[in-house]
Scaffold this active site. Structure first.
Site, PDB file in Angstrom:
ATOM      1  N   CYS A  92       0.877  -1.168   0.136  1.00 30.58           N
ATOM      2  CA  CYS A  92      -0.128   0.092  -0.143  1.00 30.58           C
ATOM      3  C   CYS A  92       0.830   1.480   0.107  1.00 30.58           C
ATOM      4  CB  CYS A  92      -0.803  -0.001   1.306  1.00 30.58           C
ATOM      5  SG  CYS A  92       0.010  -0.033   2.774  1.00 30.58           S
ATOM      6  N   CYS A  95       3.683   1.325   2.406  1.00 32.92           N
ATOM      7  CA  CYS A  95       4.965   0.795   2.255  1.00 32.92           C
ATOM      8  C   CYS A  95       5.911   1.964   1.624  1.00 32.92           C
ATOM      9  CB  CYS A  95       4.771  -0.583   1.616  1.00 32.92           C
ATOM     10  SG  CYS A  95       3.732  -1.770   2.292  1.00 32.92           S
ATOM     11  N   ASP A 501      -5.854  21.449 -23.435  1.00 31.78           N
ATOM     12  CA  ASP A 501      -4.555  21.587 -24.167  1.00 31.78           C
ATOM     13  C   ASP A 501      -5.080  22.429 -25.273  1.00 31.78           C
ATOM     14  OD1 ASP A 501      -1.869  21.558 -25.339  1.00 31.78           O
ATOM     15  OD2 ASP A 501      -2.710  19.812 -26.425  1.00 31.78           O
ATOM     16  N   ASP A 682      -3.653  16.034 -25.797  1.00 28.47           N
ATOM     17  CA  ASP A 682      -3.244  15.122 -26.802  1.00 28.47           C
ATOM     18  C   ASP A 682      -1.429  15.008 -26.876  1.00 28.47           C
ATOM     19  OD1 ASP A 682      -2.826  17.400 -28.168  1.00 28.47           O
ATOM     20  OD2 ASP A 682      -2.620  16.318 -30.034  1.00 28.47           O
ATOM     21  N   ASP A 686       1.781  17.018 -22.639  1.00 29.02           N
ATOM     22  CA  ASP A 686       0.873  16.966 -21.750  1.00 29.02           C
ATOM     23  C   ASP A 686       0.565  15.617 -20.949  1.00 29.02           C
ATOM     24  OD1 ASP A 686      -0.331  19.177 -23.109  1.00 29.02           O
ATOM     25  OD2 ASP A 686      -1.165  17.900 -24.619  1.00 29.02           O
TER      26      ASP A 686
END
Length: 806
Positions: A92, A95, A501, A682, A686
């Site tokens: 988890c 850790c 974007d 895209d 990004d």
């Protein structure tokens, strides 16, 4: 087994022969527990959540110092050592915190980062290379195992798990189909006078098919449930496993006693539906395992180094050293960060800026790893390599963002944590009440307790989420929208803002001619441009239609094209190349990338290009604004270009010249202030922001890296997919909550009957099946589509098959 019989460190059973009993199963666990106490890190035990599917955190018996990682390290020019390892045993987020804290307690360590998705540890330290053994010793002492980082091993593990689920799904589907046919015959026999012997035969045939099939197909659930119980936890697999096992056991007992009712069909069909959801979940997780690892594929495989004596040799990019001179041929991907010392060319910088139009590069300019040299050879002096390049920084940004998203807990697990203990307590109380207080024989009391477990409907509760998700993702898929993440739809319902974007997202990503030009000048310019692959040249050719390439055209990289006309040279290119004055009288309302055509004896012609918005961008923005979303435009392009698009679409909040780091930092800053944003982008630049956002979408035309980082990918050229995804996600969320409400309401009615002993086997069978059918029927409402526009007048158009294939 009592709680005191579990090891306080690894939660494994403590045997009588344990040398560190009664609190620890071995001396290694005792030492680990003591070490954390000495370091003040005992809060780890309160923070952690043990995953039963992961190996128990039990230290190895061999000495910690027996492992040597020296040969796996690399050293940069500043003397800093770097090591990439894969950590086995991460359960988890606690850790991750523990490993990073243990390593950073060492003064020599500069950086220690663990990616929870890939289990990759990136470690940097100064000092001696041989110090690595002492640095990682505390991590090994905790019970974690460190092995060389191998992406192929991660991929193989994912494929192996998915193959197992697919085999289980096939077995469950085969068994469910056949058992259901037998059950239909038995049900029909109730009304047509079927004899008891025939009914028993069909029940035995059902048992012969269902029992071995359920034993095999249910293993993913049984293993998870057993692991959860051993670690004093409950998850949704616990009531599922109990419901299936008890339904099969009760059915077998009924069959042996020649009773008229059995529930083999309900148990095996439940497993079939659940395995569909589990398999789709596993596929989605595998596809989006780590976009950062795919991003590394942008590195050049080799680079050409020019030595002082002029000889050329190929080496791996990470072996280059600052000060070396590298040759980047035309069309080659650049493998290092550096400064251009000779040559002039166009560079595709979409990795950094997201813009499709190449940038002119000349001596003195800086180029970055991952970008592409388009036009002519360049000589570059190396300034950064390997983990110090800008591309590697983008990878680190994405890994950090992915780690944060991995902490999201699905609603089904949150419900199971509260629901399962209540159900189990009621069943136990029913057994104890009828046996100890009611005076019933223990066999009858046990039958009542089993009836409580069955009728509390773990089946309907377990189906509440996966059925809705399967139908929702199917509906979106038919609209050309692919949901890649198992929790994407849940996260999409929480968004309060949308970040777009520019290039390729709000716009088409291709420059188009927007200025009015003399037709003859346009035709001549297009004929000359047909000899070039530059994006603006291709846009000219598209605007003019079919043209014949002009003969004997020469190209000067980064400047323009020269053709020999009847009256002298004809130039097509930049303002400087065509000798146009910088202060030429130009229309102020037409701005953007430009090309000039200069013919002898004629006035120069100007061609202005613009990346045009998607057809439905303005209506989508208007609809989202009317719904109250906070919208922002981020772009790496120039301010004038970004402002022009923002004003066209009515976006008041916009930011230009944003690097990948800037975009990711912007999204993270909003998240730190409690904003839940949907990022739509895209470009390769990004990808960090997509991974950092609360939810993310990317068009199918996007770079592969962005598609891997995004939760949802949409096809076609319509931006309306964003609204469709939000609408379906919100409706799916409502249906999931309705399914939970239906399950709980059903339980409120039936549990008192079951506890009171009034539930007969027939009522239990009908109730268990009908509750599941109600949940499925409610989920099927997702198929219903309204043909009316929404409250703000926007009608969502699903992509046609032609668009979806675009």
């Amino acid at each position: 087994m009592s709680q005191s019989a579990l090891c306080r460190h690894c939660q494994e059973p403590v045997t009588a022969a344990s040398p560190a009993g009664p609190d620890f199963c071995c001396s290694g666990c005792a030492g680990a527990y003591e070490l954390l106490g000495e370091l003040g890190l005992s809060s780890y035990y309160k923070r952690r959540a043990i995953d039963p599917k992961i190996r128990a955190l039990r230290p190895d018996e061999e000495p910690v110092g027996s492992l040597d990682f020296t040969e796996l390290t690399s050293t940069d020019n500043e003397g800093t050592h770097h090591l990439n390892l894969m950590v086995d045993g991460i359960h988890c987020a606690a850790c991750v915190w523990l490993i990073e804290t243990l390593l950073q307690r060492n003064e020599a360590v500069i950086r220690a980062r663990v990616n929870m998705t890939t289990r990759r540890l990136r470690l940097s330290w100064q000092g001696d290379k041989s110090d690595i053994g002492a640095i990682v010793a505390p991590v090994l002492q905790m019970g974690y195992r460190l092995i060389p980082f191998d992406p192929a091993a991660l991929e193989q593990a994912t494929v192996s798990r998915n193959k197992e689920l697919l085999r289980c799904l096939a077995v469950a589907g085969f068994a469910a189909g056949n058992v259901m046919l037998l059950s239909v015959s038995v049900w029909a026999g109730y009304f047509q006078g079927m004899g008891g012997a025939t009914r028993d035969l069909f029940h035995w045939l059902s048992a012969l098919i269902a029992l071995p099939a359920a034993a095999y197909a249910g293993m993913p659930f049984y293993r998870s449930a057993i692991g959860a119980i051993r670690n004093r936890r409950v998850n949704m697999d616990v009531p599922i496993s109990l419901g299936v096992i008890l339904a099969l056991g009760m059915s077998l007992a009924q069959t042996i006693r020649s009773e008229p009712h059995a529930y083999f069909d309900s148990a095996i069909t439940l497993l079939f539906f659940l395995l569909i959801g589990r398999y789709l979940d596993g596929r989605a997780r595998g596809q989006a395992r780590s976009a950062a690892e795919h991003l590394l594929s942008l590195n050049a495989r080799s680079i050409t180094v020019i030595d002082d004596d002029g000889t050329r040799r190929l080496i791996a990019p990470h072996k280059a050293e600052p000060g070396m001179v590298v040759l980047a041929a035309a069309g080659e991907r650049i493998g290092i960060d550096g400064e251009v010392i000779d040559g002039q060319s166009d560079i595709d910088t979409s990795v950094i800026t997201g813009e499709s139009i190449p940038v002119l590069t000349r001596p003195g300019k800086t180029v970055f790893a991952g970008t592409t040299n388009i036009s002519a050879p360049l000589r570059i002096r190396v300034t950064a390599t390997g983990g110090n390049t800008l591309l590697s920084e983008i990878v680190r940004l994405m890994e950090n963002a992915e780690q944060g998203r991995a902490k999201y807990v699905a609603i089904a697990d949150r419900v199971a944590k509260s629901y399962a203990p209540v159900v189990h307590f009621l069943s136990l109380a029913t057994f104890a009440g009828w046996w100890l207080i009611g005076g019933l024989p223990w066999q009858d009391a046990l039958m009542n307790a089993i009836a409580v477990l069955i009728i509390t409907c773990p089946c309907a509760l377990a189906l509440a989420v996966p059925v809705v998700q399967v139908i929702a993702t199917g509906r979106l898929l038919r609209a050309g929208i692919l949901v890649k993440s198992a929790t994407a739809l849940e996260r999409l319902t929480k968004i309060t803002g949308i970040i777009f974007d520019k290039t390729g997202t709000l716009t088409t990503g291709k420059p188009e001619l927007v200025s009015q030009t003399d037709p003859d000048a346009l035709e001549l310019a297009a004929q000359i441009a047909a000899n070039s692959n530059h994006p603006l040249s291709r846009a000219l050719v598209r605007a003019a239609g079919n043209v014949t390439p002009y003969p004997n055209v020469t190209e000067q990289p980064g400047l323009g094209l020269t053709a020999q006309g009847p009256s002298g040279p004809v130039l097509l290119g930049s303002r400087t190349f065509c000798n146009i004055a910088e202060n030429a009288d130009l229309p102020s309302d037409i701005t953007g990338p430009e090309l000039w055509l200069a013919e002898p004896g004629k006035s120069p012609a100007r061609f202005v290009f613009r990346d045009t918005p998607r057809n439905d961008a303005d209506s989508v923005i208007e609809t989202l604004r009317a719904r109250g979303f906070d919208m922002t435009l981020l772009s790496g392009d120039r301010s004038s270009t970004v402002r022009q698009l923002a004003e066209t679409l009515g976006l008041r909040d916009w930011h230009a010249r944003m690097s990948p780091t800037d975009k990711a930092a912007f999204v993270q800053a909003r998240a730190d202030h409690g904003k839940h944003d949907l990022m739509v982008g895209d470009g390769i630049n990004d990808a960090p922001a997509l991974a950092c956002a609360h939810a993310s979408m990317s068009p199918a035309t996007a770079a592969e890296i962005s598609q891997n980082a995004a939760d949802i990918v949409f096809q076609g050229d319509r931006l309306g997919a964003v609204i469709e995804a939000i609408d379906v996600a919100r409706k799916a969320d409502r249906l999931v909550r309705q399914n939970f409400a239906l399950s709980f309401a059903y339980n409120l009615i039936t549990i008192p009957l079951a506890v009171s002993g009034f539930v007969t086997p027939l009522i239990a069978a009908i109730a268990m099946s009908s509750s599941s059918l109600i949940v499925i029927a409610n989920a099927l409402r997702l198929h219903a589509k309204s043909s009316k526009p929404d409250d703000h007048g926007f009608k969502v158009h699903p992509q046609t098959s032609q668009q979806a294939g675009a």
